[in-house]
Design a protein around this motif. Sequence first.
Motif, PDB file in Angstrom:
ATOM      1  N   LEU A 179     -12.423  35.866  63.602  1.00 42.59           N
ATOM      2  CA  LEU A 179     -12.136  37.097  64.347  1.00 42.59           C
ATOM      3  C   LEU A 179     -10.785  37.681  63.952  1.00 42.59           C
ATOM      4  O   LEU A 179     -10.597  38.890  63.960  1.00 42.59           O
ATOM      5  N   ARG A 180      -9.844  36.803  63.607  1.00 37.20           N
ATOM      6  CA  ARG A 180      -8.561  37.268  63.067  1.00 37.20           C
ATOM      7  C   ARG A 180      -8.781  38.050  61.781  1.00 37.20           C
ATOM      8  O   ARG A 180      -8.190  39.099  61.570  1.00 37.20           O
ATOM      9  N   LEU A 181      -9.656  37.496  60.925  1.00 33.71           N
ATOM     10  CA  LEU A 181      -9.951  38.165  59.655  1.00 33.71           C
ATOM     11  C   LEU A 181     -10.536  39.553  59.905  1.00 33.71           C
ATOM     12  O   LEU A 181     -10.062  40.552  59.361  1.00 33.71           O
ATOM     13  N   GLU A 205      -4.938  37.680  55.321  1.00 33.96           N
ATOM     14  CA  GLU A 205      -5.989  37.025  56.103  1.00 33.96           C
ATOM     15  C   GLU A 205      -7.146  36.579  55.209  1.00 33.96           C
ATOM     16  O   GLU A 205      -7.676  35.482  55.367  1.00 33.96           O
ATOM     17  N   LEU A 206      -7.528  37.436  54.259  1.00 36.03           N
ATOM     18  CA  LEU A 206      -8.599  37.064  53.320  1.00 36.03           C
ATOM     19  C   LEU A 206      -8.191  35.850  52.500  1.00 36.03           C
ATOM     20  O   LEU A 206      -8.970  34.930  52.268  1.00 36.03           O
ATOM     21  N   PHE A 207      -6.935  35.861  52.082  1.00 41.85           N
ATOM     22  CA  PHE A 207      -6.395  34.757  51.292  1.00 41.85           C
ATOM     23  C   PHE A 207      -6.417  33.456  52.099  1.00 41.85           C
ATOM     24  O   PHE A 207      -6.850  32.408  51.621  1.00 41.85           O
ATOM     25  N   PHE A 236      -8.998  43.878  59.330  1.00 38.73           N
ATOM     26  CA  PHE A 236      -9.551  44.988  58.545  1.00 38.73           C
ATOM     27  C   PHE A 236      -9.359  46.343  59.241  1.00 38.73           C
ATOM     28  O   PHE A 236      -9.487  47.384  58.609  1.00 38.73           O
ATOM     29  N   TYR A 237      -9.119  46.302  60.554  1.00 44.91           N
ATOM     30  CA  TYR A 237      -9.091  47.552  61.326  1.00 44.91           C
ATOM     31  C   TYR A 237      -7.659  47.971  61.640  1.00 44.91           C
ATOM     32  O   TYR A 237      -6.814  47.119  61.939  1.00 44.91           O
ATOM     33  N   PRO A 238      -7.411  49.267  61.609  1.00 42.82           N
ATOM     34  CA  PRO A 238      -6.060  49.742  61.927  1.00 42.82           C
ATOM     35  C   PRO A 238      -5.691  49.467  63.387  1.00 42.82           C
ATOM     36  O   PRO A 238      -4.542  49.227  63.709  1.00 42.82           O
ATOM     37  N   TYR A 261      -1.580  43.099  61.225  1.00 42.63           N
ATOM     38  CA  TYR A 261      -2.358  42.181  60.400  1.00 42.63           C
ATOM     39  C   TYR A 261      -2.354  42.676  58.966  1.00 42.63           C
ATOM     40  O   TYR A 261      -2.396  43.882  58.720  1.00 42.63           O
ATOM     41  N   TRP A 262      -2.318  41.731  58.043  1.00 40.63           N
ATOM     42  CA  TRP A 262      -2.393  42.074  56.618  1.00 40.63           C
ATOM     43  C   TRP A 262      -3.696  41.538  56.074  1.00 40.63           C
ATOM     44  O   TRP A 262      -3.858  40.335  55.922  1.00 40.63           O
TER      45      TRP A 262
END
Lengths: 348, 312
Positions: B89-91, A9-11, B95-97, A4-5
């Motif tokens: 939840l994807r967001l 994702e924030l964007f 954030f987590y490794p 995941y980037w």
Amino acid sequence: MRTYWPVKELFVIRTKEFFREPDAIFWVYVSPVLLIVLLGIAFRNKEAPQEVRVALVESPRAEELARSLETAPGGKFLVEKAPLESAKSLGSSGKVDVVLDPRDGALRYIYDPAREGSEAARLKVDAALQASAGRKDAVATETVIVTEPGSRYIDWLVPGLVGLNIMGGGLWGLGFVTVDLRMRKLLKRFVATPMRKSDFLVALLGSRTVFLVPEIIVILFAGRLFFGLETKGSVLDVALVTLVGAICFGGIGLLMACRTDKIETINGLLNVTMLPMWLFSGVFFSSDRFPDVMQPLIQALPLTQLNVAMRAVILDGASSADQWPRLAAMTVIGALAFAGALRWFRWV
Amino acid sequence: MKSYRGGVQAVRGLDLEVYEGECFGLLGPNGAGKTTTIEILEGLLEPTSGEVHVLGRSWGSRERELRGRIGISLQETKLPEKITVREILRLFRSFYPRGLEPDETIRLVGLEEKSNARVGKLSGGQKQRLAIACALAGDPDLLFLDEPTTGLDPHARRQLWDILKGFKSRGKTILLTTHYMDEAERLCDRVAIVDRGRVIALGSPPELIASLGGEHVIELTLEGNGSGAAPGEVAGEAIREIPGVSAVRIEGKKVSLTACEPHRAIPGILERLGGNGSAVSGLAMRHASLEDVFVKLTGRSIEEADADVLAS
């Protein structure tokens, strides 16, 4: 396992949130087009020689004068007969361009020279009456009327509206959104995760800049569709000026929001920031109209710099490289604002 | 300790240890300092003085690494209304490794049917389950929850308790705050009762209840004996001396007390009351709860303590 980037994702979240908000879509994309159309109509260039509205004070000679004006060649006069006082009030309220008062054998013209068109109206009325009384032109003249795209008010207005949208997008898009996120405790929730703060800020600024792309296309396209305004500069130059403007105003928006935790406060701060630029930065009328003593201040406003650069690129086809002093000024302002915002930013 | 400008101390002398694999509750009325305490532990607030160790580490160095191992649910977070459950939840997962896939966290909190629904369309209980799911996104070893069930209906609260029990059953640690005594009793291995910024009791719920001197509460409603004295006062004096009775509390016509063996205590009580002429118009008996512990320690009920906060 998938990777995941967070920036992406924030964007994506920010973009979806924006496009799922019908109000935001209206303000950002529809309102500038409405503004262009309305202002374009209000300030449209007059295609044909204009009709002159004359209030004629009732008197024994009124009939004869009215007939002379109505049958005058090369000019169109709308004559309204009225007693002196009501004729004067027609003049002062702008319903007629000039008041004609035949008195004691002479003709008196009553008008306010500060009112646009009244001086010209007086000359036209006088010329028509003198000609009908027998005056001959001493020199032969010819008139060519210019209404080509590129030199009209609307042409001047459209780049200003582009600048205005870049300012609004940066200030509201970063300032308002940040305060909203802080109030909803989402900023705090985000920093409770391992999210990088820089990822968050990059995504916020990046998404706002991307929203600008359709915004500017819509405005330029509306200018072209309704008023035949062509953008002379290259897409790349327009994009570069836009990007620098977006970063500059994004930084200012973030600075305004860095410690604010009430919607009312950020509303006030942003309005106070925007008002002088609305007035002085040459959006609706040229900043040259203001006295010289104010000019240094006006030139220091980032929107002034943005509008000058944007007009040069859109109207004159200048390259963004030519506009480097403007771009440099905006970059410096933006960088200072970002630095301040990050220094004082309150996450929790 | 955490103090604010103006000298207000939110928390002082709060010293506690949470063990791996347990569910620990900070229990107390509103304004007791629970949120301040948990946010200091979460590294979101800096203590004015004192030390915090989380998973053997302190805040301030390699913070992101530590954040990667804990999950947090704040007291109130308004997630974006226009975004769906799976998108949120994807967001948080991003954030987590390492962590749990969105569909996995959705399954853990039982929101399968709502995975494509926008946050704005969720009920209060569903929103709270989503908040827990966000906290689980990094598959944490330690979960911090600030008032996870406040404002939820009984059904939604039970659903949430089951989710947390499931998390704990995988050997993980939970630290939560609550002002519901029953929640602490059902969920927590140990609780610290907090009042006015201090820990006033610490132990497992059965231990704390046992400290009352009896695990049954007997509540009596009395009519006067005709002497003009307040009925409770008259009766209270008589009852206190009965063996096996403790924590006698008098409130107007009502007397409450705890007893470990009610079948022995009640006949004695009724006999004494009959002796001094008090008429008993009501008698009720229930198991003692943490609420009774709070009342015994502070002299007021949790509701009264909440009202104090509103009044001040």
